[in-house]
Scaffold this motif. Sequence first.
Motif, PDB file in Angstrom:
ATOM      1  N   ASP A 187      -3.024  11.504  22.682  1.00  0.00           N
ATOM      2  CA  ASP A 187      -1.633  11.739  22.326  1.00  0.00           C
ATOM      3  C   ASP A 187      -0.689  11.391  23.483  1.00  0.00           C
ATOM      4  O   ASP A 187      -1.060  11.459  24.663  1.00  0.00           O
TER       5      ASP A 187
ATOM      6  N   ASP B 100       3.342  20.270  15.656  1.00  0.00           N
ATOM      7  CA  ASP B 100       2.703  21.548  15.335  1.00  0.00           C
ATOM      8  C   ASP B 100       3.686  22.706  15.483  1.00  0.00           C
ATOM      9  O   ASP B 100       3.708  23.626  14.643  1.00  0.00           O
TER      10      ASP B 100
ATOM     11  N   ARG C  43      -0.033  22.002   9.631  1.00  0.00           N
ATOM     12  CA  ARG C  43       0.073  21.072  10.755  1.00  0.00           C
ATOM     13  C   ARG C  43      -0.402  19.674  10.343  1.00  0.00           C
ATOM     14  O   ARG C  43      -1.295  19.550   9.501  1.00  0.00           O
TER      15      ARG C  43
ATOM     16  N   GLY D 117       2.163  15.388  19.246  1.00  0.00           N
ATOM     17  CA  GLY D 117       1.497  16.166  18.205  1.00  0.00           C
ATOM     18  C   GLY D 117       1.768  17.652  18.331  1.00  0.00           C
ATOM     19  O   GLY D 117       1.905  18.366  17.329  1.00  0.00           O
TER      20      GLY D 117
ATOM     21  N   PRO E 132      -0.055  11.425   9.941  1.00  0.00           N
ATOM     22  CA  PRO E 132      -0.926  11.957  10.999  1.00  0.00           C
ATOM     23  C   PRO E 132      -0.321  11.833  12.393  1.00  0.00           C
ATOM     24  O   PRO E 132       0.546  10.993  12.649  1.00  0.00           O
ATOM     25  N   ALA E 133      -0.801  12.688  13.264  1.00  0.00           N
ATOM     26  CA  ALA E 133      -0.498  12.613  14.689  1.00  0.00           C
ATOM     27  C   ALA E 133      -1.757  12.156  15.420  1.00  0.00           C
ATOM     28  O   ALA E 133      -2.849  12.131  14.852  1.00  0.00           O
ATOM     29  N   LEU E 134      -1.599  11.805  16.679  1.00  0.00           N
ATOM     30  CA  LEU E 134      -2.726  11.333  17.473  1.00  0.00           C
ATOM     31  C   LEU E 134      -3.627  12.492  17.899  1.00  0.00           C
ATOM     32  O   LEU E 134      -3.170  13.621  18.086  1.00  0.00           O
ATOM     33  N   LEU E 135      -4.900  12.190  18.070  1.00  0.00           N
ATOM     34  CA  LEU E 135      -5.810  13.154  18.661  1.00  0.00           C
ATOM     35  C   LEU E 135      -5.280  13.607  20.014  1.00  0.00           C
ATOM     36  O   LEU E 135      -4.645  12.821  20.738  1.00  0.00           O
ATOM     37  N   LEU E 136      -5.532  14.848  20.363  1.00  0.00           N
ATOM     38  CA  LEU E 136      -5.000  15.401  21.607  1.00  0.00           C
ATOM     39  C   LEU E 136      -5.337  14.525  22.805  1.00  0.00           C
ATOM     40  O   LEU E 136      -4.481  14.278  23.664  1.00  0.00           O
TER      41      LEU E 136
ATOM     42  N   ARG F  85      -4.853  15.051  12.611  1.00  0.00           N
ATOM     43  CA  ARG F  85      -4.974  14.268  13.850  1.00  0.00           C
ATOM     44  C   ARG F  85      -5.988  13.147  13.639  1.00  0.00           C
ATOM     45  O   ARG F  85      -7.094  13.387  13.149  1.00  0.00           O
TER      46      ARG F  85
END
Length: 295
Positions: free
Chosen positions: A187, A230, A240, A226, A180-184, A243
């Motif tokens: 991020d 994407d 993608r 993130g 996973p990536a961080l929430l916008l 998040r």
Amino acid sequence: MQSFGKPRILMIGCGDIGMRVAKQLSQSHRVFALTSQKTRFQELRDVGAIPILGNLDRPESLWRLSGLAETIIHLAPPQNTGLHDYRTRNLIQILSQGGNAVRRLIYISTTGVYGNHHGGKVSELTPVNPQSERAKRRVHAERTLRLWAPAHGVALTILRVPGIYALDRLPLERIQSRTPALLLAEDAYSNHIQSDDLARLICAAVYHGRPQRVINACDGEETKMGDYFDEVADAFGLDRPPRLPSAEIEKIVSPMLWSFMKESRRVGNTRLKELKTPLHYPTVAVFLQTISRNL
């Protein structure tokens, strides 16, 4: 055939970037390359370099480096533990012997020395604030060289490098594994340079690097981590990454990965023009568009 009349360069650290640099500079210089592995001799010869056997962790093995070259390109990372870079210490001790032939040294450092600026902008004038041990070792290496170089008549150029990418250095495995990536909103900004561009900048520093100068060798693009993932996922037709909030991600990724993900800074590159070498890939998007034509 190599000419003995060519200026001499010593490469310290011959990984991917070092090999690219050696291949370029061997056209105009007599390039020596330090390696601790005899098995790499032919690989180095294939890019036009002359291999020198030695190990930065064993000072007694470095005697061949004394007085060998006028220009040093130091790409070797510090050892993996501690707060000091003993490899750089060992290197300058041997370079200081034999009449000190060195006139220029280019050190490849990292933008990690700036630490976490919570999304704020940084430049070469921003004080270093390393927060990981590996970044503290880099700061120690920089300070060691900045004290040594002027005292020995050596023009020192430090290139601080962010995340390096290339076709074989994209986060495809991470994306495919659904890391996973961080929430916008949480991020971090990340900073990049394409590998061929970095090699060209290092070569340019041989000719244009100003004495006792620090340069951020990055593309200057302001991209969140993130969003970078994407972009890569879209270019390769992959899903993608999901998040998640930082509190959840910290629990499931390795401590090293988390240390990269939580540091956020926007690194400026205004000094890059001093090297008189425009980037082929000023943004990741330009690179991805270029390679997408061949996918």
